[in-house]
Structure formats: structure tokens, C-alpha cells
Design a protein around this motif. Structure first.
Motif, PDB file in Angstrom:
ATOM      1  N   ILE A 111       0.832  -1.208   0.000  1.00 46.77           N
ATOM      2  CA  ILE A 111       0.000   0.000   0.000  1.00 46.77           C
ATOM      3  C   ILE A 111       0.865   1.256   0.000  1.00 46.77           C
ATOM      4  N   HIS A 112       1.998   1.200   0.690  1.00 51.84           N
ATOM      5  CA  HIS A 112       2.868   2.379   0.803  1.00 51.84           C
ATOM      6  C   HIS A 112       3.941   2.429  -0.282  1.00 51.84           C
ATOM      7  N   GLY A 113       3.744   1.684  -1.350  1.00 50.07           N
ATOM      8  CA  GLY A 113       4.565   1.857  -2.537  1.00 50.07           C
ATOM      9  C   GLY A 113       5.937   1.214  -2.528  1.00 50.07           C
ATOM     10  N   HIS A 114       6.172   0.243  -1.649  1.00 60.31           N
ATOM     11  CA  HIS A 114       7.463  -0.445  -1.645  1.00 60.31           C
ATOM     12  C   HIS A 114       7.553  -1.376  -2.855  1.00 60.31           C
ATOM     13  N   THR A 115       8.685  -1.364  -3.524  1.00 56.88           N
ATOM     14  CA  THR A 115       8.882  -2.196  -4.707  1.00 56.88           C
ATOM     15  C   THR A 115       9.033  -3.668  -4.317  1.00 56.88           C
ATOM     16  N   ASP A 116       8.954  -4.535  -5.326  1.00 57.20           N
ATOM     17  CA  ASP A 116       9.177  -5.967  -5.058  1.00 57.20           C
ATOM     18  C   ASP A 116      10.568  -6.195  -4.478  1.00 57.20           C
ATOM     19  N   GLY A 117      11.546  -5.455  -5.000  1.00 53.43           N
ATOM     20  CA  GLY A 117      12.909  -5.595  -4.489  1.00 53.43           C
ATOM     21  C   GLY A 117      13.021  -5.165  -3.039  1.00 53.43           C
ATOM     22  N   GLY A 118      12.371  -4.049  -2.704  1.00 61.49           N
ATOM     23  CA  GLY A 118      12.387  -3.571  -1.325  1.00 61.49           C
ATOM     24  C   GLY A 118      11.681  -4.528  -0.383  1.00 61.49           C
ATOM     25  N   ARG A 119      10.528  -5.038  -0.822  1.00 67.07           N
ATOM     26  CA  ARG A 119       9.786  -6.007   0.000  1.00 67.07           C
ATOM     27  C   ARG A 119      10.586  -7.288   0.182  1.00 67.07           C
ATOM     28  N   GLN A 120      11.283  -7.706  -0.865  1.00 71.39           N
ATOM     29  CA  GLN A 120      12.103  -8.919  -0.768  1.00 71.39           C
ATOM     30  C   GLN A 120      13.167  -8.773   0.316  1.00 71.39           C
ATOM     31  N   LYS A 138       4.409 -15.038   0.559  1.00 72.33           N
ATOM     32  CA  LYS A 138       5.462 -15.383  -0.392  1.00 72.33           C
ATOM     33  C   LYS A 138       6.402 -14.195  -0.556  1.00 72.33           C
ATOM     34  N   ILE A 139       7.678 -14.440  -0.354  1.00 74.76           N
ATOM     35  CA  ILE A 139       8.657 -13.368  -0.548  1.00 74.76           C
ATOM     36  C   ILE A 139       8.819 -13.141  -2.046  1.00 74.76           C
ATOM     37  N   PRO A 140       8.611 -11.909  -2.518  1.00 73.94           N
ATOM     38  CA  PRO A 140       8.642 -11.652  -3.964  1.00 73.94           C
ATOM     39  C   PRO A 140      10.051 -11.807  -4.551  1.00 73.94           C
ATOM     40  N   THR A 141      10.091 -12.177  -5.809  1.00 75.99           N
ATOM     41  CA  THR A 141      11.356 -12.241  -6.543  1.00 75.99           C
ATOM     42  C   THR A 141      11.302 -11.182  -7.637  1.00 75.99           C
ATOM     43  N   PRO A 142      11.985 -10.049  -7.433  1.00 79.40           N
ATOM     44  CA  PRO A 142      11.901  -8.970  -8.415  1.00 79.40           C
ATOM     45  C   PRO A 142      12.641  -9.311  -9.699  1.00 79.40           C
ATOM     46  N   GLU A 143      12.234  -8.657 -10.787  1.00 76.02           N
ATOM     47  CA  GLU A 143      12.951  -8.813 -12.043  1.00 76.02           C
ATOM     48  C   GLU A 143      14.363  -8.267 -11.875  1.00 76.02           C
TER      49      GLU A 143
END
Length: 412
Positions: free
Chosen positions: A162-171, A201-206
Motif C-alpha cells: 500500500i505504501h509503494g514499496h517495490t518488489d525488491g524492497g519487500r524482498q 510469499k517473498i517476492p522475486t523482483p525482475e
């Protein structure tokens, strides 16, 4: 049958005349005592297992009951606890307190790890954990261990989205939290039927395209930027990392370059539980030329009064200026040298185990052949030389790359 209860030893006051409150462990006729942080001024302040005749009696009783419940909960997780002696049960029940003293919330547990990293001199890792803690506390506040469950983790991940964290940041944030959760479970600080990350699930960013084309590297090599101190520093640091097999900045500034070859363990690899991987490579002539400008008494020295982190940020700022000056498209950072080296090595057919050796990555020992074969220094030296030759004359490699690409397409 083992029982736990609150008590004082009225016949054994301390030298100061105080009466500590204990948790008594009773097994048949055997007794042991776990000392709490609370003590009374007079034995008369204790009546029927409770603190009395004190202004703070209600507060102390609540905290003592919390302590008692904590140890009772631990007792329930001990298989066949009725067969242990009181002394053995005390050792088991207090083991967690020795491993993580004064920890009541997950936040405190994380801060303990941050403190340990700082004491070990790993400021960069500590800073990353501190950043994760700020995000976690903004979303969840101070979380008691008992509430560190899948509901909290799901809410934390949803809050970051919701607060705009990217997949990489969330990972990064989720991976660091999960690592500490696993430690807390191992120590028995978190008890759960379902793992807190069971439904998250921990995201896997591109992967970010940080590598640059061979033409851009050739431009960096051939262009004279000695008229600018910033551009000259950017050029030297990019090429030095590239010529040393994509070496990280944290390793670069701690290596002794007084010999013709270097041996080191990647600082990042030293965080891993598995055996550290040592890299040994020769210093190629191209790298030696750059090192001669910066090395004093064996180590790289800069004429800047920056911290390591700020110095790397300054170098990245200079690299942006270099990219603009040379009209290099895309993102150019210090890390681009590492990514570019790996990309070129793969393109010209360097075997992956050798590339991983140069980069300092751990080899996957689950693959049988990797348990028998190890990469040697001369192979890494040859790989680095071949990548440099590719940059110097890419046309020579063009037929090989095209043929290799066609063969790979035929195998699909």
C-alpha cells in the motif's frame, strides 16, 4: 510430576536484607529456583504467593504472573519433562534467557542482532537491518513475541504494498525479518503451529539491467577524462572492479595489493553459515596500472575523508557524471562493473562455476559434479584475461558468440 510456583526464601535474605522472588521448580522432593528481577524489602510483603503491603504490589504481581506463565509455557514444550530432575529442568527452562536475555518483543530481538553486527564491524549489514526495523515499526509498532505470527507478517507485507514499496524492497525487508523469525523459533522464543511466513510469499523482483554493452566499456577505457578528478575516479573504480573479476567495493578497500596475486573472502559471503569461499586471482596488468595510482603500503587509499558508505555513494555519483559525459545509456553504478563482467563472461562461454568463482559466489554442492571438481586460480585468471580480450577486440569473438547462440537455440 514437575510444578512451577512463585515463592520467596524467608530464611535466606540477601546481604542487603532483601527477599528476592523466585520461581520454584518442584520435582517430587527435588527443588530448584529461578531468580526473578523482583525483590521485597520485608518477608511480610509476601503472603500466599503474592506481593502485599506495597504501593506497587498490583503491578509486580501482574509481571510475576507473566514470568510464571512464560516458564510454564516452556515446560509444556519439553517432551517427557516429568523424567527430568529439577536441576535439569532449570537448565532447559533458562537456556533461552541466556541466548536472548531481556527480549520481550520481536523488535528487541532485531535490535539485539543489529548491535551484534555493529560489534562485529559489519556496519553496512547493521544499517540495512536498521532500515528494515524502521519500516517494520512504522507498520506494526512494537510487536510482542506472542503476536509474531502469520497475521502480523501478512499485514506487514500488505502495508508495504500500500505504501509503494517495490518488489525488491519487500524482498529485502521480508527476507531479513524471516531470518530473524527463524532464529527466534530455533531459540524457542516464538512458539507457533504454523510458521509466521506460511501464507506470505517473498517476492522475486525482475533482475535490474545494470550491465552495460561492450561498446560502452570500450568508450570508458579509451576516453581521457584526466581533466576531471570526479570523472577520473569514476573511470578508475569501474575498470578496477571489472579487471578484478567484478570485485565488490567493500572487498576492494580491505585487500592487500602488495603482491602480484590476491586472496580474499568476500565480506558478504562471511555472513553465510556455510564455509567461506576464498578467491585467489592474479592482478592483471590493466588492474596493476590503476592500482599504482591509489595503493600505499599495500592498501588502496583515497584522499577523501568520507566513511566507506559515503565514499561508495560519492563514487556512484561520479559514475553518473561519467555516463552523462560519455553519453552512456542506462544506469551506470559501481555494481555495473560486476554485472557487466558476469554478462560478458557468460556471452563468450566461460563455464558458470568459473564465473561464480571470480564473483565469489558459493558453488551449489547439491549438484554431484560440484562435489568433486573445484575451480583453480589459473582458470579464473584465464577467464578474466579472456573477458578483457573480448572488450579489447569484440569482433574476434563475434563468430563464436553467434555460433554458440545458434547451438543453444537448437538445444531448446
Amino acid at each position: 510430576m514437575a510444578t512451577l510456583a512463585l515463592t520467596i526464601l524467608s530464611a535466606k535474605p540477601t546481604k542487603a536484607g532483601k527477599y528476592p522472588v523466585f520461581i520454584r521448580i518442584s520435582v517430587k522432593n527435588d527443588k530448584e529456583y529461578i531468580k526473578t528481577e523482583y525483590q521485597l524489602d520485608d518477608a511480610c510483603q509476601w503472603y500466599e504467593g503474592k506481593v502485599v503491603a506495597r504501593n506497587d504490589a498490583t503491578m509486580i504481581n501482574k509481571r510475576l504472573l507473566f514470568e510464571l506463565k512464560k516458564y510454564k509455557d516452556r515446560l509444556q514444550y519439553i517432551d517427557n519433562y516429568e523424567y527430568y530432575s529439577a536441576k535439569q529442568l532449570k537448565a532447559i527452562l533458562t537456556q533461552q534467557d541466556k541466548a536472548a536475555p531481556d527480549v520481550r518483543t520481536f523488535n528487541e530481538f532485531m535490535r539485539q542482532r543489529i548491535k551484534e553486527k555493529k560489534e562485529e564491524g559489519k556496519e553496512s549489514h547493521a544499517k540495512m537491518l536498521e532500515d528494515t526495523m524502521k519500516v517494520f515499526e512504522a507498520a506494526e509498532g512494537d510487536v510482542p513475541m506472542v503476536l509474531m505470527n502469520h497475521i502480523t507478517i501478512e499485514h506487514f507485507d500488505r502495508w508495504m504494498k500500500i505504501h509503494g514499496h517495490t518488489d525488491g524492497g519487500r524482498q529485502i525487508r521480508l527476507s531479513q525479518i524471516k531470518a530473524r523469525v527463524n532464529e527466534a523459533i530455533k531459540l524457542g522464543l516464538i512458539r507457533c503451529d504454523k510458521h509466521p511466513f506460511a501464507y506470505t510469499k517473498i517476492p522475486t523482483p525482475e533482475p535490474r539491467e545494470l550491465d552495460i554493452p561492450v561498446e560502452a566499456v570500450r568508450k570508458i577505457i579509451s576516453t581521457d577524462v584526466s581533466y576531471s578528478r570526479q570523472l577520473d575516479l569514476a573511470k578508475d573504480m569501474f575498470l578496477l572492479s571489472f579487471y578484478l573479476g567484478g570485485m565488490n567495493f567493500a572487498d576492494l578497500i580491505q585487500i592487500d595489493f602488495s603482491e602480484k596475486e590476491i586472496s580474499y573472502v568476500r565480506q558478504k559471503s562471511s555472513e553465510h553459515k556455510k564455509k567461506n569461499r576464498q578467491i585467489t586471482i592474479s592482478i592483471c596488468p590493466e588492474a596493476a596500472t590503476i592500482l599504482n595510482k591509489y595503493v600505499k603500503n599495500g592498501y588502496i587509499k583515497f584522499d577523501y575523508k568520507y566513511t566507506v558508505g559515503n565514499l561508495q555513494r560519492y563514487i556512484n555519483k561520479c559514475l553518473k557524471l561519467l555516463a552523462k559525459e560519455l553519453n552512456i545509456k542506462g544506469s551506470l553504478t559501481y555494481y555495473s562493473a560486476r554485472k557487466t563482467f558476469a554478462q560478458f563472461a557468460a556471452e563468450i562461454g566461460i563455464p558458470y562455476p568459473i564465473i561464480e568463482y571470480c564473483l565469489g559466489h558459493s558453488i551449489k554442492t547439491g549438484i554431484t559434479i560440484n562435489s568433486y571438481v573445484r575451480v583453480k586460480q589459473y582458470q579464473a585468471d584465464a577467464a578474466i584475461r579472456r573477458v578483457i580480450d573480448y572488450v579489447n577486440d569484440p569482433e574476434v569473438f563475434k563468430p563464436f558468440i553467434e555460433m554458440r547462440n545458434q547451438m543453444q537455440m537448437m538445444m531448446m
